[in-house]
Design an enzyme around this catalytic site. Structure first.
Site, PDB file in Angstrom:
ATOM      1  N   ASP A  13     -27.815  -9.006 -46.460  1.00  0.00           N
ATOM      2  CA  ASP A  13     -26.929  -7.879 -46.118  1.00  0.00           C
ATOM      3  C   ASP A  13     -25.754  -8.294 -45.246  1.00  0.00           C
ATOM      4  O   ASP A  13     -25.292  -7.534 -44.399  1.00  0.00           O
ATOM      5  CB  ASP A  13     -27.722  -6.748 -45.411  1.00  0.00           C
ATOM      6  CG  ASP A  13     -28.989  -6.409 -46.155  1.00  0.00           C
ATOM      7  OD1 ASP A  13     -28.895  -6.205 -47.367  1.00  0.00           O
ATOM      8  OD2 ASP A  13     -30.064  -6.369 -45.523  1.00  0.00           O
ATOM      9  N   GLY A  15     -22.794  -8.937 -46.395  1.00  0.00           N
ATOM     10  CA  GLY A  15     -21.522  -8.511 -47.006  1.00  0.00           C
ATOM     11  C   GLY A  15     -21.054  -9.500 -48.068  1.00  0.00           C
ATOM     12  O   GLY A  15     -19.863  -9.683 -48.273  1.00  0.00           O
ATOM     13  N   LYS A  16     -22.037 -10.102 -48.749  1.00  0.00           N
ATOM     14  CA  LYS A  16     -21.700 -11.111 -49.774  1.00  0.00           C
ATOM     15  C   LYS A  16     -20.937 -10.505 -50.941  1.00  0.00           C
ATOM     16  O   LYS A  16     -20.056 -11.146 -51.503  1.00  0.00           O
ATOM     17  CB  LYS A  16     -22.977 -11.765 -50.311  1.00  0.00           C
ATOM     18  CG  LYS A  16     -23.710 -12.613 -49.308  1.00  0.00           C
ATOM     19  CD  LYS A  16     -24.966 -13.198 -49.893  1.00  0.00           C
ATOM     20  CE  LYS A  16     -26.075 -12.205 -50.111  1.00  0.00           C
ATOM     21  NZ  LYS A  16     -26.664 -11.599 -48.927  1.00  0.00           N
ATOM     22  N   ALA A  39     -31.976  -7.576 -54.544  1.00  0.00           N
ATOM     23  CA  ALA A  39     -30.645  -7.675 -53.932  1.00  0.00           C
ATOM     24  C   ALA A  39     -29.891  -6.362 -54.118  1.00  0.00           C
ATOM     25  O   ALA A  39     -30.174  -5.604 -55.032  1.00  0.00           O
ATOM     26  CB  ALA A  39     -29.874  -8.805 -54.592  1.00  0.00           C
ATOM     27  N   GLY A  40     -28.940  -6.139 -53.248  1.00  0.00           N
ATOM     28  CA  GLY A  40     -28.089  -4.965 -53.396  1.00  0.00           C
ATOM     29  C   GLY A  40     -26.691  -5.333 -52.949  1.00  0.00           C
ATOM     30  O   GLY A  40     -26.480  -5.617 -51.781  1.00  0.00           O
ATOM     31  N   HIS A  41     -25.769  -5.408 -53.890  1.00  0.00           N
ATOM     32  CA  HIS A  41     -24.407  -5.788 -53.536  1.00  0.00           C
ATOM     33  C   HIS A  41     -23.468  -4.621 -53.804  1.00  0.00           C
ATOM     34  O   HIS A  41     -23.413  -4.098 -54.907  1.00  0.00           O
ATOM     35  CB  HIS A  41     -23.974  -7.026 -54.331  1.00  0.00           C
ATOM     36  CG  HIS A  41     -24.737  -8.258 -53.941  1.00  0.00           C
ATOM     37  ND1 HIS A  41     -24.789  -9.397 -54.694  1.00  0.00           N
ATOM     38  CD2 HIS A  41     -25.472  -8.520 -52.838  1.00  0.00           C
ATOM     39  CE1 HIS A  41     -25.533 -10.300 -54.070  1.00  0.00           C
ATOM     40  NE2 HIS A  41     -25.966  -9.789 -52.942  1.00  0.00           N
ATOM     41  N   THR A 131     -39.323  -5.289 -50.939  1.00  0.00           N
ATOM     42  CA  THR A 131     -38.586  -4.208 -51.592  1.00  0.00           C
ATOM     43  C   THR A 131     -39.455  -3.511 -52.641  1.00  0.00           C
ATOM     44  O   THR A 131     -39.030  -2.529 -53.236  1.00  0.00           O
ATOM     45  CB  THR A 131     -37.320  -4.763 -52.278  1.00  0.00           C
ATOM     46  OG1 THR A 131     -37.713  -5.760 -53.229  1.00  0.00           O
ATOM     47  CG2 THR A 131     -36.349  -5.368 -51.278  1.00  0.00           C
ATOM     48  N   GLN A 225     -29.918 -12.229 -50.971  1.00  0.00           N
ATOM     49  CA  GLN A 225     -30.687 -12.305 -49.711  1.00  0.00           C
ATOM     50  C   GLN A 225     -29.973 -13.226 -48.709  1.00  0.00           C
ATOM     51  O   GLN A 225     -28.753 -13.317 -48.760  1.00  0.00           O
ATOM     52  CB  GLN A 225     -32.140 -12.778 -49.963  1.00  0.00           C
ATOM     53  CG  GLN A 225     -33.002 -11.768 -50.705  1.00  0.00           C
ATOM     54  CD  GLN A 225     -32.870 -11.838 -52.202  1.00  0.00           C
ATOM     55  OE1 GLN A 225     -32.971 -12.890 -52.778  1.00  0.00           O
ATOM     56  NE2 GLN A 225     -32.661 -10.704 -52.848  1.00  0.00           N
ATOM     57  N   THR A 300     -29.194  -1.233 -49.277  1.00  0.00           N
ATOM     58  CA  THR A 300     -28.620  -0.769 -50.548  1.00  0.00           C
ATOM     59  C   THR A 300     -29.722  -0.548 -51.582  1.00  0.00           C
ATOM     60  O   THR A 300     -29.639   0.337 -52.421  1.00  0.00           O
ATOM     61  CB  THR A 300     -27.648  -1.843 -51.111  1.00  0.00           C
ATOM     62  OG1 THR A 300     -26.873  -2.341 -50.044  1.00  0.00           O
ATOM     63  CG2 THR A 300     -26.742  -1.293 -52.170  1.00  0.00           C
ATOM     64  N   LYS A 305     -33.754   1.736 -42.991  1.00  0.00           N
ATOM     65  CA  LYS A 305     -32.892   1.477 -41.845  1.00  0.00           C
ATOM     66  C   LYS A 305     -33.025  -0.006 -41.472  1.00  0.00           C
ATOM     67  O   LYS A 305     -34.138  -0.519 -41.403  1.00  0.00           O
ATOM     68  CB  LYS A 305     -33.414   2.350 -40.687  1.00  0.00           C
ATOM     69  CG  LYS A 305     -32.428   2.569 -39.604  1.00  0.00           C
ATOM     70  CD  LYS A 305     -32.951   3.626 -38.650  1.00  0.00           C
ATOM     71  CE  LYS A 305     -32.043   3.634 -37.449  1.00  0.00           C
ATOM     72  NZ  LYS A 305     -32.570   4.321 -36.328  1.00  0.00           N
ATOM     73  N   ARG A 306     -31.905  -0.676 -41.271  1.00  0.00           N
ATOM     74  CA  ARG A 306     -31.979  -2.088 -40.895  1.00  0.00           C
ATOM     75  C   ARG A 306     -32.149  -2.231 -39.388  1.00  0.00           C
ATOM     76  O   ARG A 306     -31.595  -1.446 -38.622  1.00  0.00           O
ATOM     77  CB  ARG A 306     -30.711  -2.822 -41.325  1.00  0.00           C
ATOM     78  CG  ARG A 306     -30.522  -2.831 -42.822  1.00  0.00           C
ATOM     79  CD  ARG A 306     -29.230  -3.531 -43.213  1.00  0.00           C
ATOM     80  NE  ARG A 306     -28.996  -3.399 -44.640  1.00  0.00           N
ATOM     81  CZ  ARG A 306     -27.810  -3.181 -45.199  1.00  0.00           C
ATOM     82  NH1 ARG A 306     -26.727  -3.092 -44.465  1.00  0.00           N
ATOM     83  NH2 ARG A 306     -27.693  -3.079 -46.497  1.00  0.00           N
TER      84      ARG A 306
HETATM   85  P1  IMP Z   1     -38.999  -9.159 -51.565  1.00  0.00           P
HETATM   86  O1  IMP Z   1     -37.844 -10.059 -51.844  1.00  0.00           O
HETATM   87  O2  IMP Z   1     -38.877  -7.808 -52.196  1.00  0.00           O
HETATM   88  O3  IMP Z   1     -40.320  -9.821 -51.883  1.00  0.00           O
HETATM   89  O4  IMP Z   1     -39.027  -8.866 -49.988  1.00  0.00           O
HETATM   90  C1  IMP Z   1     -39.305  -9.894 -49.041  1.00  0.00           C
HETATM   91  C2  IMP Z   1     -38.455  -9.737 -47.793  1.00  0.00           C
HETATM   92  O5  IMP Z   1     -37.085  -9.979 -48.127  1.00  0.00           O
HETATM   93  C3  IMP Z   1     -38.475  -8.347 -47.159  1.00  0.00           C
HETATM   94  O6  IMP Z   1     -38.343  -8.493 -45.766  1.00  0.00           O
HETATM   95  C4  IMP Z   1     -37.230  -7.684 -47.725  1.00  0.00           C
HETATM   96  O7  IMP Z   1     -36.762  -6.649 -46.890  1.00  0.00           O
HETATM   97  C5  IMP Z   1     -36.293  -8.871 -47.738  1.00  0.00           C
HETATM   98  N1  IMP Z   1     -35.218  -8.744 -48.735  1.00  0.00           N
HETATM   99  C6  IMP Z   1     -35.309  -8.914 -50.063  1.00  0.00           C
HETATM  100  N2  IMP Z   1     -34.111  -8.744 -50.650  1.00  0.00           N
HETATM  101  C7  IMP Z   1     -33.242  -8.486 -49.670  1.00  0.00           C
HETATM  102  C8  IMP Z   1     -31.823  -8.255 -49.641  1.00  0.00           C
HETATM  103  O8  IMP Z   1     -31.125  -8.289 -50.657  1.00  0.00           O
HETATM  104  N3  IMP Z   1     -31.286  -8.017 -48.410  1.00  0.00           N
HETATM  105  C9  IMP Z   1     -32.022  -8.039 -47.274  1.00  0.00           C
HETATM  106  N4  IMP Z   1     -33.334  -8.258 -47.257  1.00  0.00           N
HETATM  107  C10 IMP Z   1     -33.943  -8.481 -48.433  1.00  0.00           C
END
Ligand code: IMP
Length: 431
Positions: A13, A15-16, A39-41, A131, A225, A300, A305-306
Site C-alpha cells: 500500500d 502507492g505503487k 493486491a489492490g492498485h 486477505t 504487496q 483497497t 483499516k490500516r
Molecule cells: P495474503 O497475501 O492474503 O495471504 O495475506 C498475507 C498478509 O499480507 C496479510 O497481512 C495481508 O494483509 C497482507 N497483504 C496481502 N496483500 C496485500 C497488499 O496488496 N497490500 C498490503 N498488504 C497485503
C-alpha cells in the site's frame, strides 16, 4: 535503462499503482511477477478511478502489452469479473493487450475456503490477517506439485487427472476441517466452462518477454504487496506466500536477472500495515489516527483499516538491500503536512542492546522498541507539488534526511494520487 522493477519497500500500500501507471507511459510491456488478487492498485487518470487487483496497471494504457507472469497465482473467475468491470470503464482488453503465462497456477474456490477457514480457526498470535483470497493455499499447491495451471485447461483428459491429484490432498484436509468433500465433476465442469474464456490470453510469457528484450523493448515489472511481506525476508510468519523482493521479477516471468537494469522502491513517507504482525513504529494514539484519516488508510482489497506509524529508516535500509534498490519514490508526503514534529526510527533497542536492523525471529521483533530521531515538521501544504521549489524547506529536509538514513537516492516524490503531481529527480527509464 530498458527494464525497470517496481517493488513496494514496506508492508504494501505504498502507492505503487500510480507510479507504475506513470512509468508505464514509457514502457512497452508491463508485467506482474508475484502475488495475486490480494493486491489492490488504485489508479486515478483524468479524475477517473480504476481499481485493479489481478490485472497489471498497464492495461489502462492503450498500445501496451500487459503480462501476468508464472510467479502470480491467478483466480480465473475473479480475473474475468475484473476484465468485465474494466471494460465497462471503456478500457479495451484483448489477447493482443493481455498475456497470461501458461504455467501460472490457478486459484480454485477450495483455496479461498481453506484460507478463510484457517484464519477463522486461528487463535490470537497465530492469525495472519490474510486477505482471504486463497493466495497461500494456492502457492502451497504449486510447490506441492499438485496445482492446476493455466495450460491444463486446454486438455480435458489430463485436466481431470490433475483435479484428482489436487483432491487427493484437499479432500482429507477438508474432512479434518469439517468441510464437505469437493464435488469432482462440478469442479471439472467449472474449469471447462471458463477454459475458452481464459485460454485465448494464455501464452509462453518467458519466450515473448525474451524476444521483446532482445528487440530493445522496455519492460516494466510491477510488484505487488511490499518487501516486508516477502516470504523469506518479511516479518515471517506474518507475510504473504510469495517472494516480493526484486529478484522475483526474473523468476516470476522467466528472464535472466541480468536483464533488470533498475529497481525502484516505492516508499510511503510514514508506515502502514494491514493484517497482523510486528510493527515497531506503530502509533496507537492521536498521531496514528491522524495519519490514517489524512492518508485514507483503508485497504483497497478488503476495506480493512490500516495500522499507521512513523517512518522506519532501519527497515528501509533492509528492504533497499534485499531488493538492491537503485532509487526510491517517496509517496504521500502531503499526509505529514501540519505535524509540528515528526519522528523517524533509526534503529531498535532489544533487551538492553542497540540494533541497526530488525532481528529475524518474530518474538524478538515484537520486543524491539524503536529508537527515534525527532525532526521539525512543516505547516504549509505539499499536496500537488511538482518541483522541489514547491516544497517547504522542512519537507525538503525531511526527504533529504530519509535519503541519507537509508543510503538510497530519491528518484521521485509523489504528492497526490494524480499522475502529474510528481517531482522527478531521476527517471528510472533514462539511459
Ligand atoms: P495474503 O497475501 O492474503 O495471504 O495475506 C498475507 C498478509 O499480507 C496479510 O497481512 C495481508 O494483509 C497482507 N497483504 C496481502 N496483500 C496485500 C497488499 O496488496 N497490500 C498490503 N498488504 C497485503
Amino acid at each position: 535503462m530498458a527494464n525497470v522493477v517496481v517493488v513496494g519497500a514496506q508492508w504494501g500500500d505504498e502507492g505503487k499503482g500510480k507510479i507504475v501507471d506513470w512509468l508505464s507511459e514509457r514502457a512497452d510491456v508491463i508485467a506482474r511477477f508475484q502475488g495475486g488478487h490480494n493486491a489492490g492498485h488504485t489508479l486515478v487518470i483524468d479524475g477517473k478511478v480504476y481499481k485493479l487487483h489481478a490485472l497489471p496497471s498497464g492495461v489502462v494504457r492503450g498500445g501496451k502489452l500487459s503480462v501476468i507472469g508464472n510467479g502470480v497465482v491467478l483466480d480465473p473467475w475473479h480475473l474475468l469479473n475484473e476484465i468485465a468491470t474494466i471494460r465497462e470503464q471503456g478500457v479495451e482488453i484483448t489477447p493482443e493487450t493481455l498475456m497470461i503465462a501458461e504455467n501460472t497456477p490457478l486459484i480454485l474456490p477450495i483455496h479461498g475456503e481453506l484460507d478463510r477457514a484457517r484464519e477463522e480457526a486461528a487463535t490470537k498470535g497465530t492469525k495472519i490477517g490474510t486477505t482471504g483470497r486463497g493466495i497461500g493455499p494456492c502457492y502451497e499447491d504449486k510447490v506441492g506439485r499438485r496445482a492446476i495451471r493455466v495450460m491444463d485447461l486446454a486438455d480435458p483428459d489430463t485436466l481431470a487427472a490433475r483435479v484428482d491429484r489436487a483432491l487427493q490432498h484437499h479432500n482429507p484436509l477438508r474432512k479434518g476441517l469439517g468441510f464437505e468433500e469437493v464435488d469432482r465433476e462440478a469442479l471439472i465442469a467449472q474449469l471447462k466452462e471458463i477454459a475458452p474464456k481464459i485460454l485465448p490470453f494464455a501464452g509462453p510469457v518467458w519466450k515473448v518477454l525474451n524476444e521483446k528484450r532482445k528487440a530493445g523493448k522496455r519492460i516494466l515489472f510491477e510488484g505487488a504487496q511490499g518487501a516486508l511481506l516477502d516470504i523469506d525476508f518479511g516479518t515471517y510468519p506474518f507475510v504473504t506466500s510469495s517472494n516480493v523482493i526484486a529478484g522475483q521479477a526474473a523468476t516470476g516471468v522467466g528472464i535472466g536477472p541480468g536483464s533488470i537494469d533498475y529497481v525502484l522502491g516505492i516508499v510511503k513517507a510514514y508506515t502502514t500495515r494491514v493484517g497482523e504482525g510486528p510493527f515497531p513504529t506503530e502509533l496507537l494514539d492521536a498521531d496514528g489516527q491522524r495519519l490514517g484519516e489524512r492518508g485514507h488508510e483503508f485497504g483497497t482489497t478488503t476495506g480493512r483499516k490500516r495500522r499507521c506509524g512513523w517512518f522506519d529508516a532501519a527497515l528501509l535500509r533492509q528492504t533497499c538491500a534485499t531488493s538492491g534498490m537503485n532509487g526510491i519514490c517517496l509517496t504521500k508526503l502531503d499526509v505529514l503536512d501540519g505535524f509540528e514534529t515528526l519522528k523517524i526510527c533509526v534503529g531498535y533497542e532489544l533487551d538492553g542492546e542497540t540494533l541497526d536492523y530488525l532481528p529475524t525471529a518474530a518474538e524478538a521483533q515484537a520486543r524491539c522498541t524503536p529508537i527515534y530521531e525527532e525532526v521539525e515538521g512543516w505547516s504549509e501544504s505539499t499536496e500537488g507539488a511538482r518541483s522541489w521549489n514547491d516544497l517547504p524547506a522542512n519537507a525538503v529536509k525531511y526527504v533529504r534526511h530519509i535519503e541519507e538514513l537509508i543510503g538510497c537516492p530519491v528518484a521521485l516524490v509523489s504528492t497526490s494520487p494524480e499522475r502529474e503531481d510528481t517531482i522527478l529527480v531521476t527517471d528510472p527509464f533514462s539511459d
